[in-house]
Motif scaffolding. Sequence first.
Motif, PDB file in Angstrom:
ATOM      1  N   GLN A  88      17.069  19.877  22.883  1.00  0.00           N
ATOM      2  CA  GLN A  88      17.527  18.685  23.563  1.00  0.00           C
ATOM      3  C   GLN A  88      16.304  17.912  24.054  1.00  0.00           C
ATOM      4  O   GLN A  88      15.223  18.472  24.195  1.00  0.00           O
ATOM      5  CB  GLN A  88      18.432  19.026  24.747  1.00  0.00           C
ATOM      6  CG  GLN A  88      17.767  19.860  25.824  1.00  0.00           C
ATOM      7  CD  GLN A  88      18.707  20.152  26.970  1.00  0.00           C
ATOM      8  OE1 GLN A  88      19.744  19.520  27.096  1.00  0.00           O
ATOM      9  NE2 GLN A  88      18.349  21.100  27.805  1.00  0.00           N
ATOM     10  N   VAL A  89      16.489  16.617  24.281  1.00  0.00           N
ATOM     11  CA  VAL A  89      15.389  15.782  24.755  1.00  0.00           C
ATOM     12  C   VAL A  89      15.387  15.853  26.279  1.00  0.00           C
ATOM     13  O   VAL A  89      16.148  15.168  26.958  1.00  0.00           O
ATOM     14  CB  VAL A  89      15.541  14.332  24.269  1.00  0.00           C
ATOM     15  CG1 VAL A  89      14.402  13.471  24.804  1.00  0.00           C
ATOM     16  CG2 VAL A  89      15.568  14.296  22.745  1.00  0.00           C
ATOM     17  N   ALA A  90      14.547  16.726  26.804  1.00  0.00           N
ATOM     18  CA  ALA A  90      14.466  16.933  28.243  1.00  0.00           C
ATOM     19  C   ALA A  90      13.078  17.436  28.582  1.00  0.00           C
ATOM     20  O   ALA A  90      12.326  17.882  27.718  1.00  0.00           O
ATOM     21  CB  ALA A  90      15.526  17.936  28.706  1.00  0.00           C
ATOM     22  N   LYS A 114      15.016   5.945  29.563  1.00  0.00           N
ATOM     23  CA  LYS A 114      15.815   6.839  30.399  1.00  0.00           C
ATOM     24  C   LYS A 114      17.301   6.508  30.328  1.00  0.00           C
ATOM     25  O   LYS A 114      18.143   7.343  30.642  1.00  0.00           O
ATOM     26  CB  LYS A 114      15.335   6.789  31.852  1.00  0.00           C
ATOM     27  CG  LYS A 114      14.068   7.616  32.086  1.00  0.00           C
ATOM     28  CD  LYS A 114      13.665   7.652  33.542  1.00  0.00           C
ATOM     29  CE  LYS A 114      14.608   8.503  34.373  1.00  0.00           C
ATOM     30  NZ  LYS A 114      14.484   9.942  34.077  1.00  0.00           N
ATOM     31  N   SER A 116      18.807   6.141  27.572  1.00  0.00           N
ATOM     32  CA  SER A 116      19.268   6.974  26.455  1.00  0.00           C
ATOM     33  C   SER A 116      19.016   8.454  26.701  1.00  0.00           C
ATOM     34  O   SER A 116      19.764   9.304  26.210  1.00  0.00           O
ATOM     35  CB  SER A 116      18.559   6.548  25.166  1.00  0.00           C
ATOM     36  OG  SER A 116      18.840   5.210  24.848  1.00  0.00           O
ATOM     37  N   TYR A 117      17.952   8.759  27.471  1.00  0.00           N
ATOM     38  CA  TYR A 117      17.576  10.154  27.706  1.00  0.00           C
ATOM     39  C   TYR A 117      17.364  10.378  29.208  1.00  0.00           C
ATOM     40  O   TYR A 117      16.224  10.430  29.690  1.00  0.00           O
ATOM     41  CB  TYR A 117      16.305  10.496  26.932  1.00  0.00           C
ATOM     42  CG  TYR A 117      16.433  10.276  25.438  1.00  0.00           C
ATOM     43  CD1 TYR A 117      17.084  11.197  24.633  1.00  0.00           C
ATOM     44  CD2 TYR A 117      15.906   9.137  24.837  1.00  0.00           C
ATOM     45  CE1 TYR A 117      17.208  11.005  23.257  1.00  0.00           C
ATOM     46  CE2 TYR A 117      16.028   8.931  23.466  1.00  0.00           C
ATOM     47  CZ  TYR A 117      16.678   9.866  22.689  1.00  0.00           C
ATOM     48  OH  TYR A 117      16.802   9.667  21.338  1.00  0.00           O
ATOM     49  N   ASN A 119      17.548  12.894  31.103  1.00  0.00           N
ATOM     50  CA  ASN A 119      16.961  14.157  31.566  1.00  0.00           C
ATOM     51  C   ASN A 119      15.456  14.224  31.377  1.00  0.00           C
ATOM     52  O   ASN A 119      14.850  15.274  31.581  1.00  0.00           O
ATOM     53  CB  ASN A 119      17.613  15.332  30.823  1.00  0.00           C
ATOM     54  CG  ASN A 119      19.090  15.461  31.159  1.00  0.00           C
ATOM     55  OD1 ASN A 119      19.493  15.227  32.290  1.00  0.00           O
ATOM     56  ND2 ASN A 119      19.895  15.812  30.170  1.00  0.00           N
ATOM     57  N   VAL A 120      14.856  13.113  31.014  1.00  0.00           N
ATOM     58  CA  VAL A 120      13.407  13.065  30.803  1.00  0.00           C
ATOM     59  C   VAL A 120      12.716  12.575  32.071  1.00  0.00           C
ATOM     60  O   VAL A 120      13.189  11.660  32.741  1.00  0.00           O
ATOM     61  CB  VAL A 120      13.071  12.122  29.635  1.00  0.00           C
ATOM     62  CG1 VAL A 120      11.573  11.868  29.561  1.00  0.00           C
ATOM     63  CG2 VAL A 120      13.565  12.720  28.327  1.00  0.00           C
ATOM     64  N   ASN A 272      10.483  17.761  20.966  1.00  0.00           N
ATOM     65  CA  ASN A 272      11.602  16.818  20.892  1.00  0.00           C
ATOM     66  C   ASN A 272      11.373  15.585  21.748  1.00  0.00           C
ATOM     67  O   ASN A 272      11.674  14.457  21.346  1.00  0.00           O
ATOM     68  CB  ASN A 272      12.897  17.510  21.344  1.00  0.00           C
ATOM     69  CG  ASN A 272      13.308  18.627  20.410  1.00  0.00           C
ATOM     70  OD1 ASN A 272      12.989  18.595  19.220  1.00  0.00           O
ATOM     71  ND2 ASN A 272      13.997  19.623  20.939  1.00  0.00           N
ATOM     72  N   ILE A 273      10.828  15.805  22.945  1.00  0.00           N
ATOM     73  CA  ILE A 273      10.676  14.713  23.897  1.00  0.00           C
ATOM     74  C   ILE A 273       9.648  13.692  23.409  1.00  0.00           C
ATOM     75  O   ILE A 273       9.851  12.479  23.530  1.00  0.00           O
ATOM     76  CB  ILE A 273      10.297  15.279  25.288  1.00  0.00           C
ATOM     77  CG1 ILE A 273      10.329  14.172  26.337  1.00  0.00           C
ATOM     78  CG2 ILE A 273       8.963  15.976  25.273  1.00  0.00           C
ATOM     79  CD1 ILE A 273      10.153  14.697  27.746  1.00  0.00           C
ATOM     80  N   ALA A 276      11.054  11.831  20.250  1.00  0.00           N
ATOM     81  CA  ALA A 276      12.056  10.827  20.624  1.00  0.00           C
ATOM     82  C   ALA A 276      11.395   9.590  21.218  1.00  0.00           C
ATOM     83  O   ALA A 276      11.784   8.450  20.908  1.00  0.00           O
ATOM     84  CB  ALA A 276      13.045  11.426  21.611  1.00  0.00           C
TER      85      ALA A 276
END
Length: 289
Positions: A88-90, A114, A116-117, A119-120, A272-273, A276
Amino acid sequence: MKIQDWEMLATLYATENITQAAHRLFLSQPTLTSRLKKLENYYGVQLIIRKQRGITFTPEGEQLAQHAKKMLYEQRKIEERLHNMKEQVAGTIRVGVSNFFALNKMPKLLRLFKQSYPNVEFQVVTGWSSEMHRLILNNDVHIGFIKGDYVWNENKDLLYEEEICIASPWDFTWKDLPDLPRIDYYTDEKMRSIVDQWWYSNYKQTPNINIQVSQVETCKEMIINGLGYAILANLVVRPYPELIIKPLQHPSGKAITRKTWMYYHEDTLQLNIVHAFVRFIQTLDVKAL
C-alpha cells in the motif's frame, strides 16, 4: 547503542553545537549532555571537545558518529521495506526542495498528492539547489526538486524551463541599464554565474546595486514598489503585468533559460510510496500550478 543514541550523535555531528542539536531533538541541553556523558562512560572514551563556539569530535567520537549515521540509514531502509511489503502507499517520503519551488509549488503538490494518498507523510528539507543536490547524492532524501543542471547519472525528469529576465517597475533601454538602480539578492552559485556571465558579456561597468536582500521574494516586492530592477527567473514576476519584463538572450538571440528538475534514484522506485509520488508528478503540468 539505542536508536536515540544514533540520532543524538548524528545530530551533534551535523550541527557541531549542543544547543542546536538539543533544539532539533526536542531535548533540554542538560538531558542531551547527560545522555552524551553516559555514552562516553559506556565506551570509556571522550567523544567531543567543547570549544568556545560549538564542539568538535574526537577521533573516537568521529568513528562512533559515522557508525550512528550508517545505522540510522539502515534503520530507515528496513522500515521502508516493511512498509513496502504491505503493498500500500503509506509511510514517509523524504523530499529536498529548492527555495523557490518550496514556496510556490510544493504546498500545492503535497495537498494534491495527499488527496489520493492520505496515509502518506512528508519530511521536507528546503535550501539552495546545490544543497538539495548534495542531499540526493547522499541518499538523505528520496527525491530532489532542483533548479539548474548538476552532475547526476541516475533518473531525472524535466518539470519546466523558464526564462531569466530583467524585471523593472519602469520602461528602460538596454544601454541605460548599468546606470539604473539594481536590486540584488542571494542565490545559488549556478544562478549567480548565469547572471554575471550575461552582464559582463554585455557591459564593462559593474551594475549599480543599491539594495541587497536575502530572498528573491523580498527582491520582487522591492521591484513592485518601484525601488529598482532585478535579474531573476520569469516565474517569480509573471503574475505582475504592471512590471516591464524583458528576457536575457545569448549572442545568438536565443533566450537564456534555467531548468527545474526532479531527481531520484532508480532503486527508490521499488518503494510503493516513491513510485506513486514520481508517477503523480509526471502526470502534472507543474509549471502551470
